[in-house]
Design a protein around this motif. Structure first.
Motif, PDB file in Angstrom:
ATOM      1  N   GLY A  97     -17.011   6.489  -5.638  1.00  0.00           N
ATOM      2  CA  GLY A  97     -16.231   7.190  -6.659  1.00  0.00           C
ATOM      3  C   GLY A  97     -17.114   7.997  -7.592  1.00  0.00           C
ATOM      4  N   MET A  98     -18.226   7.414  -8.021  1.00  0.00           N
ATOM      5  CA  MET A  98     -19.155   8.127  -8.888  1.00  0.00           C
ATOM      6  C   MET A  98     -19.737   9.349  -8.180  1.00  0.00           C
ATOM      7  SD  MET A  98     -19.716   6.553 -11.944  1.00  0.00           S
ATOM      8  CE  MET A  98     -21.464   6.582 -12.393  1.00  0.00           C
ATOM      9  N   ALA A  99     -20.062   9.185  -6.892  1.00  0.00           N
ATOM     10  CA  ALA A  99     -20.637  10.298  -6.136  1.00  0.00           C
ATOM     11  C   ALA A  99     -19.633  11.438  -5.983  1.00  0.00           C
ATOM     12  CB  ALA A  99     -21.107   9.806  -4.763  1.00  0.00           C
ATOM     13  N   VAL A 100     -18.376  11.091  -5.714  1.00  0.00           N
ATOM     14  CA  VAL A 100     -17.346  12.122  -5.583  1.00  0.00           C
ATOM     15  C   VAL A 100     -17.175  12.878  -6.901  1.00  0.00           C
ATOM     16  CG1 VAL A 100     -14.881  12.540  -5.211  1.00  0.00           C
ATOM     17  CG2 VAL A 100     -16.106  10.952  -3.725  1.00  0.00           C
ATOM     18  N   LYS A 101     -17.126  12.141  -7.997  1.00  0.00           N
ATOM     19  CA  LYS A 101     -16.938  12.798  -9.295  1.00  0.00           C
ATOM     20  C   LYS A 101     -18.163  13.631  -9.659  1.00  0.00           C
ATOM     21  CE  LYS A 101     -14.696  11.886 -13.695  1.00  0.00           C
ATOM     22  NZ  LYS A 101     -14.067  10.836 -14.541  1.00  0.00           N
ATOM     23  N   GLY A 102     -19.348  13.140  -9.344  1.00  0.00           N
ATOM     24  CA  GLY A 102     -20.547  13.916  -9.605  1.00  0.00           C
ATOM     25  C   GLY A 102     -20.603  15.183  -8.784  1.00  0.00           C
ATOM     26  N   ALA A 103     -20.009  15.129  -7.586  1.00  0.00           N
ATOM     27  CA  ALA A 103     -20.060  16.282  -6.684  1.00  0.00           C
ATOM     28  C   ALA A 103     -19.067  17.374  -7.053  1.00  0.00           C
ATOM     29  CB  ALA A 103     -19.816  15.817  -5.246  1.00  0.00           C
ATOM     30  N   VAL A 104     -17.836  16.996  -7.376  1.00  0.00           N
ATOM     31  CA  VAL A 104     -16.795  18.015  -7.581  1.00  0.00           C
ATOM     32  C   VAL A 104     -15.994  17.821  -8.863  1.00  0.00           C
ATOM     33  CG1 VAL A 104     -16.549  18.576  -5.136  1.00  0.00           C
ATOM     34  CG2 VAL A 104     -15.192  16.705  -6.102  1.00  0.00           C
ATOM     35  N   GLY A 105     -16.389  16.860  -9.699  1.00  0.00           N
ATOM     36  CA  GLY A 105     -15.698  16.667 -10.966  1.00  0.00           C
ATOM     37  C   GLY A 105     -14.270  16.190 -10.787  1.00  0.00           C
ATOM     38  N   GLU A 106     -13.409  16.571 -11.723  1.00  0.00           N
ATOM     39  CA  GLU A 106     -12.023  16.113 -11.703  1.00  0.00           C
ATOM     40  C   GLU A 106     -11.257  16.594 -10.479  1.00  0.00           C
ATOM     41  OE1 GLU A 106     -10.690  13.887 -13.445  1.00  0.00           O
ATOM     42  OE2 GLU A 106     -12.323  13.641 -14.895  1.00  0.00           O
ATOM     43  N   ASP A 107     -11.756  17.623  -9.815  1.00  0.00           N
ATOM     44  CA  ASP A 107     -11.092  18.091  -8.596  1.00  0.00           C
ATOM     45  C   ASP A 107     -11.129  17.038  -7.488  1.00  0.00           C
ATOM     46  OD1 ASP A 107     -10.505  20.502  -9.765  1.00  0.00           O
ATOM     47  OD2 ASP A 107     -12.229  21.554  -8.919  1.00  0.00           O
ATOM     48  N   GLY A 108     -12.003  16.045  -7.639  1.00  0.00           N
ATOM     49  CA  GLY A 108     -12.116  15.016  -6.612  1.00  0.00           C
ATOM     50  C   GLY A 108     -11.206  13.820  -6.819  1.00  0.00           C
ATOM     51  N   ALA A 109     -10.397  13.830  -7.895  1.00  0.00           N
ATOM     52  CA  ALA A 109      -9.563  12.660  -8.198  1.00  0.00           C
ATOM     53  C   ALA A 109      -8.627  12.314  -7.051  1.00  0.00           C
ATOM     54  CB  ALA A 109      -8.767  12.899  -9.481  1.00  0.00           C
ATOM     55  N   LEU A 158      -8.920  13.108  -3.904  1.00  0.00           N
ATOM     56  CA  LEU A 158      -9.684  12.682  -2.726  1.00  0.00           C
ATOM     57  C   LEU A 158     -10.078  11.214  -2.847  1.00  0.00           C
ATOM     58  CD1 LEU A 158     -12.086  15.723  -2.137  1.00  0.00           C
ATOM     59  CD2 LEU A 158      -9.950  15.196  -0.945  1.00  0.00           C
ATOM     60  N   PHE A 159     -10.576  10.845  -4.014  1.00  0.00           N
ATOM     61  CA  PHE A 159     -10.972   9.449  -4.215  1.00  0.00           C
ATOM     62  C   PHE A 159      -9.766   8.523  -4.154  1.00  0.00           C
ATOM     63  CE2 PHE A 159     -12.111   5.894  -7.183  1.00  0.00           C
ATOM     64  CZ  PHE A 159     -13.026   5.290  -6.343  1.00  0.00           C
ATOM     65  N   SER A 160      -8.642   8.954  -4.724  1.00  0.00           N
ATOM     66  CA  SER A 160      -7.420   8.149  -4.686  1.00  0.00           C
ATOM     67  C   SER A 160      -6.961   7.918  -3.250  1.00  0.00           C
ATOM     68  CB  SER A 160      -6.320   8.839  -5.492  1.00  0.00           C
ATOM     69  OG  SER A 160      -5.107   8.128  -5.402  1.00  0.00           O
ATOM     70  N   ALA A 161      -6.970   8.964  -2.432  1.00  0.00           N
ATOM     71  CA  ALA A 161      -6.541   8.836  -1.027  1.00  0.00           C
ATOM     72  C   ALA A 161      -7.509   7.952  -0.251  1.00  0.00           C
ATOM     73  CB  ALA A 161      -6.448  10.221  -0.385  1.00  0.00           C
ATOM     74  N   TRP A 162      -8.803   8.088  -0.515  1.00  0.00           N
ATOM     75  CA  TRP A 162      -9.793   7.252   0.170  1.00  0.00           C
ATOM     76  C   TRP A 162      -9.639   5.795  -0.256  1.00  0.00           C
ATOM     77  CZ3 TRP A 162     -14.101   4.514  -1.751  1.00  0.00           C
ATOM     78  CH2 TRP A 162     -15.000   4.055  -0.769  1.00  0.00           C
ATOM     79  N   SER A 163      -9.412   5.544  -1.540  1.00  0.00           N
ATOM     80  CA  SER A 163      -9.217   4.179  -2.026  1.00  0.00           C
ATOM     81  C   SER A 163      -7.990   3.538  -1.408  1.00  0.00           C
ATOM     82  CB  SER A 163      -9.082   4.176  -3.556  1.00  0.00           C
ATOM     83  OG  SER A 163     -10.285   4.547  -4.165  1.00  0.00           O
ATOM     84  N   ALA A 164      -6.946   4.349  -1.176  1.00  0.00           N
ATOM     85  CA  ALA A 164      -5.692   3.831  -0.631  1.00  0.00           C
ATOM     86  C   ALA A 164      -5.842   3.320   0.798  1.00  0.00           C
ATOM     87  CB  ALA A 164      -4.612   4.910  -0.683  1.00  0.00           C
ATOM     88  N   LEU A 165      -6.972   3.598   1.451  1.00  0.00           N
ATOM     89  CA  LEU A 165      -7.206   3.081   2.802  1.00  0.00           C
ATOM     90  C   LEU A 165      -7.379   1.562   2.789  1.00  0.00           C
ATOM     91  CD1 LEU A 165      -9.734   5.764   4.121  1.00  0.00           C
ATOM     92  CD2 LEU A 165      -7.285   5.601   4.611  1.00  0.00           C
ATOM     93  N   SER A 166      -7.700   1.007   1.631  1.00  0.00           N
ATOM     94  CA  SER A 166      -7.848  -0.441   1.505  1.00  0.00           C
ATOM     95  C   SER A 166      -6.485  -1.081   1.270  1.00  0.00           C
ATOM     96  CB  SER A 166      -8.778  -0.787   0.344  1.00  0.00           C
ATOM     97  OG  SER A 166      -8.768  -2.173   0.090  1.00  0.00           O
ATOM     98  N   ALA A 167      -6.228  -2.193   1.933  1.00  0.00           N
ATOM     99  CA  ALA A 167      -4.942  -2.885   1.776  1.00  0.00           C
ATOM    100  C   ALA A 167      -4.763  -3.438   0.374  1.00  0.00           C
ATOM    101  CB  ALA A 167      -4.837  -4.023   2.800  1.00  0.00           C
ATOM    102  N   LYS A 168      -5.853  -3.635  -0.354  1.00  0.00           N
ATOM    103  CA  LYS A 168      -5.760  -4.214  -1.693  1.00  0.00           C
ATOM    104  C   LYS A 168      -5.893  -3.163  -2.789  1.00  0.00           C
ATOM    105  CE  LYS A 168      -7.211  -8.903  -0.540  1.00  0.00           C
ATOM    106  NZ  LYS A 168      -8.106 -10.034  -0.879  1.00  0.00           N
ATOM    107  N   ASP A 169      -5.767  -1.898  -2.419  1.00  0.00           N
ATOM    108  CA  ASP A 169      -5.857  -0.840  -3.415  1.00  0.00           C
ATOM    109  C   ASP A 169      -4.729  -0.958  -4.438  1.00  0.00           C
ATOM    110  OD1 ASP A 169      -6.797   1.802  -4.420  1.00  0.00           O
ATOM    111  OD2 ASP A 169      -4.792   2.420  -3.786  1.00  0.00           O
ATOM    112  N   VAL A 170      -5.071  -0.797  -5.696  1.00  0.00           N
ATOM    113  CA  VAL A 170      -4.094  -0.750  -6.787  1.00  0.00           C
ATOM    114  C   VAL A 170      -4.230   0.623  -7.441  1.00  0.00           C
ATOM    115  CG1 VAL A 170      -3.327  -1.743  -8.964  1.00  0.00           C
ATOM    116  CG2 VAL A 170      -4.232  -3.225  -7.155  1.00  0.00           C
ATOM    117  N   PRO A 171      -3.278   1.536  -7.227  1.00  0.00           N
ATOM    118  CA  PRO A 171      -3.426   2.909  -7.723  1.00  0.00           C
ATOM    119  C   PRO A 171      -3.748   3.000  -9.208  1.00  0.00           C
ATOM    120  CG  PRO A 171      -1.596   2.791  -6.181  1.00  0.00           C
ATOM    121  CD  PRO A 171      -2.053   1.375  -6.410  1.00  0.00           C
ATOM    122  N   ALA A 172      -3.112   2.163 -10.020  1.00  0.00           N
ATOM    123  CA  ALA A 172      -3.365   2.237 -11.462  1.00  0.00           C
ATOM    124  C   ALA A 172      -4.813   1.876 -11.783  1.00  0.00           C
ATOM    125  CB  ALA A 172      -2.401   1.310 -12.208  1.00  0.00           C
TER     126      ALA A 172
END
Length: 298
Positions: free
Chosen positions: A242-254, A256-270
């Protein structure tokens, strides 16, 4: 002909007693493990459920939820802490439970969903964010666990084989700190057989670190993320990505990171959104992300 028993409404049966015992109660969508609400004669997602992590449940809320059909019960974490041992090897699961009792205290609350998986319940000295290193997890601030419901895999009620939150007051639970919980997690990971240890993304730091985030492009970041696993990734690696994504593209990566996090069965969007907002990368960025992806065939 025998009549089938009416579906259980756990909230109507137990909600008020749990509130009296000091627990932060919340409604669970029947047949699932996630918070839900009943609107227009149908169950739906409950997007703002994390509010229950920060305040006591009111009697009016419990009375409202008790009228919802087949309402199950979850307990919100913050002051409450769950030690989640998501292991199907019985010997290992029992060994990790004994380790928790030795290091964190002999809690009276043990919950079983799909045995031998188990969850131990404690009280936080001060609320903290718990790490996840699947198959082990500290359920703390901003999380929840199912307390009374029909388990979606077994078709049977969750079991409290010793005491339960109905008989033990919240204030009588053993107290844990963030440091003690993390110490248990580190020790527990070391006891896991290699095949059960969490996936991790290990990368050596750059030889010459920069003084500002390494910028990248959305297309390249999206492509790199597609090569990084996130089924049961450990918490520290999740934060690093998440830090790397934000460092790379800033808020535009939100997104992308959310969709990648959602790949985990235990992801909590909030929780993902809250963590993203807290990231303040100063060195980590595109170079780190691309390096991790290249190690995995990008």
């Amino acid at each position: 002909m025998a009549t089938a028993p009416a579906p259980e409404n756990f909230m109507a049966r137990f909600g008020a007693r749990l509130i009296d015992n000091g627990y932060p109660v919340m409604p669970i969508w029947p047949g699932t493990k996630k918070p839900g609400r009943y609107l227009c004669n149908a169950w739906a997602d409950y997007p703002c459920w994390t509010r229950h992590c920060d305040r006591p449940t009111t009697v009016i809320e419990a009375e409202t939820w008790a009228a919802w059909p087949e309402a199950a019960i979850g307990l919100a974490c913050g002051g409450l802490v769950g030690i989640d041992i998501d292991v199907l090897d019985s010997n290992v699961a029992h060994q990790l439970e004994r380790l928790a009792r030795d290091m964190l205290g002999d809690t009276p609350l043990l919950r079983i969903g799909r045995a031998p998986k188990r969850l131990l319940v404690y009280r936080a000295e001060v609320p903290f964010s718990g790490p996840k290193r699947a198959p082990l997890e500290i359920l703390a601030q901003g999380r929840q666990f199912v307390a009374f419901a029909i388990h979606p895999d077994t078709g049977r009620p969750y079991d409290w084989p010793e005491d339960s939150p109905l008989t033990v007051a919240f204030e009588d639970l053993p107290v844990v700190t963030e440091d003690s919980a993390r110490a248990w997690l580190d020790a527990a990971i070391a006891l896991l057989p290699p095949a059960l240890r969490p996936a991790t993304l290990v990368s050596q730091p750059a030889a010459t670190p920069t003084t500002s985030p390494q910028r990248g492009t959305l297309a390249a970041v999206r492509s790199a993320l597609a090569h990084l696993p996130n089924a049961d990734l450990d918490y520290d690696s999740w934060v690093r990505v998440g830090m790397a994504v934000k460092g790379a593209v800033g808020e535009d990566g939100a997104s992308l990171f959310s969709a990648w996090s959602a790949l985990s069965a235990k992801d909590v969007p909030a929780t993902t959104a809250k963590s993203w907002a807290s990231f303040r990368p100063t060195i980590i960025g595109a170079g780190t992300l691309y390096h991790l992806a290249l190690e995995r065939g990008w």
